[in-house]
Design an enzyme around this catalytic site. Structure first.
Site, PDB file in Angstrom:
ATOM      1  N   ARG A 149     -35.132 155.290  46.183  1.00 31.35           N
ATOM      2  CA  ARG A 149     -33.807 155.058  46.759  1.00 31.35           C
ATOM      3  C   ARG A 149     -33.624 155.716  47.868  1.00 31.35           C
ATOM      4  O   ARG A 149     -33.650 157.043  47.919  1.00 31.35           O
ATOM      5  CB  ARG A 149     -32.456 155.164  45.685  1.00 31.35           C
ATOM      6  CG  ARG A 149     -32.975 154.156  44.524  1.00 31.35           C
ATOM      7  CD  ARG A 149     -31.998 154.018  43.570  1.00 31.35           C
ATOM      8  NE  ARG A 149     -32.219 153.292  42.250  1.00 31.35           N
ATOM      9  CZ  ARG A 149     -32.372 152.149  42.306  1.00 31.35           C
ATOM     10  NH1 ARG A 149     -31.952 151.514  43.441  1.00 31.35           N
ATOM     11  NH2 ARG A 149     -32.919 151.596  41.173  1.00 31.35           N
ATOM     12  N   ASP A 150     -32.835 155.256  48.787  1.00 32.07           N
ATOM     13  CA  ASP A 150     -32.522 156.056  50.116  1.00 32.07           C
ATOM     14  C   ASP A 150     -31.419 156.828  49.647  1.00 32.07           C
ATOM     15  O   ASP A 150     -30.377 156.574  48.926  1.00 32.07           O
ATOM     16  CB  ASP A 150     -32.041 154.941  51.250  1.00 32.07           C
ATOM     17  CG  ASP A 150     -31.713 155.430  52.619  1.00 32.07           C
ATOM     18  OD1 ASP A 150     -32.514 155.122  53.499  1.00 32.07           O
ATOM     19  OD2 ASP A 150     -30.898 156.302  52.707  1.00 32.07           O
ATOM     20  N   ASN A 196     -37.420 149.956  61.192  1.00 33.72           N
ATOM     21  CA  ASN A 196     -36.901 150.484  62.476  1.00 33.72           C
ATOM     22  C   ASN A 196     -38.314 151.111  63.387  1.00 33.72           C
ATOM     23  O   ASN A 196     -38.893 151.494  62.484  1.00 33.72           O
ATOM     24  CB  ASN A 196     -35.810 151.420  62.301  1.00 33.72           C
ATOM     25  CG  ASN A 196     -34.541 150.594  61.736  1.00 33.72           C
ATOM     26  OD1 ASN A 196     -34.531 149.582  61.888  1.00 33.72           O
ATOM     27  ND2 ASN A 196     -33.787 151.373  61.036  1.00 33.72           N
ATOM     28  N   VAL A 229     -36.782 158.965  60.643  1.00 28.69           N
ATOM     29  CA  VAL A 229     -37.782 159.610  60.072  1.00 28.69           C
ATOM     30  C   VAL A 229     -39.088 159.016  60.561  1.00 28.69           C
ATOM     31  O   VAL A 229     -39.519 157.719  60.281  1.00 28.69           O
ATOM     32  CB  VAL A 229     -37.715 159.449  58.486  1.00 28.69           C
ATOM     33  CG1 VAL A 229     -39.022 159.960  57.855  1.00 28.69           C
ATOM     34  CG2 VAL A 229     -36.441 160.082  58.036  1.00 28.69           C
ATOM     35  N   HIS A 275     -41.723 153.023  57.353  1.00 29.31           N
ATOM     36  CA  HIS A 275     -40.962 152.636  56.062  1.00 29.31           C
ATOM     37  C   HIS A 275     -40.200 151.368  56.189  1.00 29.31           C
ATOM     38  O   HIS A 275     -39.785 151.062  57.379  1.00 29.31           O
ATOM     39  CB  HIS A 275     -40.160 153.877  55.806  1.00 29.31           C
ATOM     40  CG  HIS A 275     -38.896 154.218  56.809  1.00 29.31           C
ATOM     41  ND1 HIS A 275     -39.345 155.155  57.825  1.00 29.31           N
ATOM     42  CD2 HIS A 275     -37.746 153.923  57.155  1.00 29.31           C
ATOM     43  CE1 HIS A 275     -38.361 155.361  58.538  1.00 29.31           C
ATOM     44  NE2 HIS A 275     -37.327 154.707  58.145  1.00 29.31           N
ATOM     45  N   HIS A 319     -37.022 149.247  55.122  1.00 24.65           N
ATOM     46  CA  HIS A 319     -35.790 149.189  54.231  1.00 24.65           C
ATOM     47  C   HIS A 319     -35.886 147.875  53.551  1.00 24.65           C
ATOM     48  O   HIS A 319     -35.711 146.768  53.972  1.00 24.65           O
ATOM     49  CB  HIS A 319     -34.588 149.387  55.254  1.00 24.65           C
ATOM     50  CG  HIS A 319     -34.561 150.516  55.769  1.00 24.65           C
ATOM     51  ND1 HIS A 319     -33.703 151.652  55.693  1.00 24.65           N
ATOM     52  CD2 HIS A 319     -35.325 150.954  57.095  1.00 24.65           C
ATOM     53  CE1 HIS A 319     -33.890 152.755  56.667  1.00 24.65           C
ATOM     54  NE2 HIS A 319     -34.727 152.399  57.454  1.00 24.65           N
TER      55      HIS A 319
HETATM   56  P1  AMP Z   1     -34.753 155.317  59.616  1.00 24.58           P
HETATM   57  O1  AMP Z   1     -33.623 155.491  60.123  1.00 24.58           O
HETATM   58  O2  AMP Z   1     -35.087 153.826  59.684  1.00 24.58           O
HETATM   59  O3  AMP Z   1     -35.935 156.128  60.067  1.00 24.58           O
HETATM   60  O4  AMP Z   1     -34.456 155.289  58.139  1.00 24.58           O
HETATM   61  C1  AMP Z   1     -34.711 156.864  57.589  1.00 24.58           C
HETATM   62  C2  AMP Z   1     -33.866 156.583  56.306  1.00 24.58           C
HETATM   63  O5  AMP Z   1     -34.442 157.648  55.491  1.00 24.58           O
HETATM   64  C3  AMP Z   1     -32.445 156.903  56.261  1.00 24.58           C
HETATM   65  O6  AMP Z   1     -31.698 155.886  55.828  1.00 24.58           O
HETATM   66  C4  AMP Z   1     -32.031 158.186  55.504  1.00 24.58           C
HETATM   67  O7  AMP Z   1     -30.869 157.866  54.663  1.00 24.58           O
HETATM   68  C5  AMP Z   1     -33.496 157.961  54.745  1.00 24.58           C
HETATM   69  N1  AMP Z   1     -33.723 159.489  54.077  1.00 24.58           N
HETATM   70  C6  AMP Z   1     -33.659 160.617  54.778  1.00 24.58           C
HETATM   71  N2  AMP Z   1     -34.158 161.641  54.137  1.00 24.58           N
HETATM   72  C7  AMP Z   1     -34.128 160.908  52.767  1.00 24.58           C
HETATM   73  C8  AMP Z   1     -34.617 161.711  51.595  1.00 24.58           C
HETATM   74  N3  AMP Z   1     -34.860 163.057  51.393  1.00 24.58           N
HETATM   75  N4  AMP Z   1     -34.404 160.867  50.451  1.00 24.58           N
HETATM   76  C9  AMP Z   1     -34.175 159.721  50.638  1.00 24.58           C
HETATM   77  N5  AMP Z   1     -34.085 159.082  51.767  1.00 24.58           N
HETATM   78  C10 AMP Z   1     -33.911 159.595  52.975  1.00 24.58           C
END
Ligand code: AMP
Ligand code: ZN
Length: 114
Positions: free
Chosen positions: A29-30, A87, A96, A100, A102
């Site tokens: 989960r995000d 993304n 990140v 990944h 979503h």
């Molecule tokens: P992006 O902006 O596509 O790189 O998405 C990165 C996602 O990682 C964001 O939606 C963050 O909320 C999520 N995220 C960052 N750190 C964590 C974590 N420790 N556990 C779960 N989700 C995370």
């Protein structure tokens, strides 16, 4: 990658809220959900961005999608529908830098996204 947070989740060094796992992918989960269901599906091995997929790693993309569909089914949103997003790099909204996908659902999704 020692300083990659998603690699740390894949290795078990950090324990995410895991909802699906197999040999190649992990889904959790995000931390900051943008929808009632907001799950991230990652390859266990480090790939920085979609741009870094090559012929050898292209199969991972299919595995991410298959895992997303499986999670959507488990979450009970497969029939009503959901959105998958990858993304890529800064203008694409990537924060990140471990590939990944979503999975978003549980509410109507608007198009185009902001
Ligand atoms: P992006 O902006 O596509 O790189 O998405 C990165 C996602 O990682 C964001 O939606 C963050 O909320 C999520 N995220 C960052 N750190 C964590 C974590 N420790 N556990 C779960 N989700 C995370
Ligand atoms: Zn990584």
């Amino acid at each position: 990658m020692t300083d990659c947070i998603f690699c740390k989740m894949a290795s078990g060094e950090i324990t995410p809220d895991t909802i699906y796992e197999d040999d190649d992918v992990l889904a959790f989960r995000d931390l900051h959900p943008q929808a009632p269901t907001h799950v991230l599906v990652i390859p266990k091995r480090h790939v920085s961005t979609l741009n870094d997929l090559d012929a050898d790693s292209a199969g991972l993309a299919g595995k991410l999608l298959l895992a997303a569909a499986k999670v959507a089914d488990r979450e009970g949103i497969a029939e009503q529908g959901y959105r998958t997003v990858i993304n890529c790099n800064t203008a694409g909204g990537q924060t990140v830098f471990h590939l990944h996908l979503h999975l978003l659902g549980g509410r109507p999704m608007h198009w185009p996204p902001g």
